[in-house]
Write a protein that holds these residues in place. Structure first.
Motif, mmCIF file in Angstrom:
data_model
loop_
_atom_site.group_PDB
_atom_site.id
_atom_site.type_symbol
_atom_site.label_atom_id
_atom_site.label_comp_id
_atom_site.label_asym_id
_atom_site.label_seq_id
_atom_site.Cartn_x
_atom_site.Cartn_y
_atom_site.Cartn_z
ATOM 1 N N TYR A 104 0.818 -1.212 0.000
ATOM 2 C CA TYR A 104 0.000 0.000 0.000
ATOM 3 C C TYR A 104 0.856 1.268 0.000
ATOM 4 C CZ TYR A 104 -4.197 -2.805 0.612
ATOM 5 O OH TYR A 104 -5.210 -3.700 0.428
ATOM 6 N N LYS A 144 0.588 3.966 -2.909
ATOM 7 C CA LYS A 144 0.341 5.382 -2.619
ATOM 8 C C LYS A 144 1.362 6.258 -3.340
ATOM 9 C CE LYS A 144 -0.066 8.721 1.110
ATOM 10 N NZ LYS A 144 -0.158 8.930 2.544
ATOM 11 N N ASP A 160 -4.904 8.150 -0.567
ATOM 12 C CA ASP A 160 -5.351 7.528 0.695
ATOM 13 C C ASP A 160 -6.785 7.020 0.585
ATOM 14 O OD1 ASP A 160 -2.954 7.870 2.138
ATOM 15 O OD2 ASP A 160 -3.485 9.951 2.603
#
Length: 96
Positions: free
Chosen positions: A11, A15, A78
């Motif tokens: 993740y 991002k 996010d």
């Protein structure tokens, strides 16, 4: 424990890629493969309900799986990752 660490690394990398390659807010295309089970498909659709998502479904040739594509405008990386984590709680769903 290592699975959580790997997913957090995944993740973090996602991002960074989203921040570098896209302008936010902007459109994002989610793709999931789900066993052809109407309750699981509905769970995914409910996660994206009321945010202006355009959802398309396509069953596999054998009918065993369904591809769910969701095109939606997201605020930032996010927010994109938060939706992936929500969908990730549904058993048997593969995120592409």
């Amino acid at each position: 424990m290592s699975v959580d660490k790997n997913s957090e690394e995944f993740y973090a990398k996602l991002k960074e890629q989203l921040s570098d390659t896209s302008l936010w807010p902007g459109p994002y295309l989610y793709k999931f493969i789900v066993p052809s089970n109407t309750s699981k498909i509905k769970e995914i659709e409910d996660i994206f309900d009321h945010i202006g998502a355009v959802i398309t479904r396509k069953e596999s040739r054998t009918g065993k799986y369904t591809s769910v594509s969701i095109n939606v405008r997201m605020k930032n990386p996010d927010a994109v990752i938060a939706k992936y984590k929500e969908v990730g709680k549904i058993e048997g769903v593969i995120s592409l």
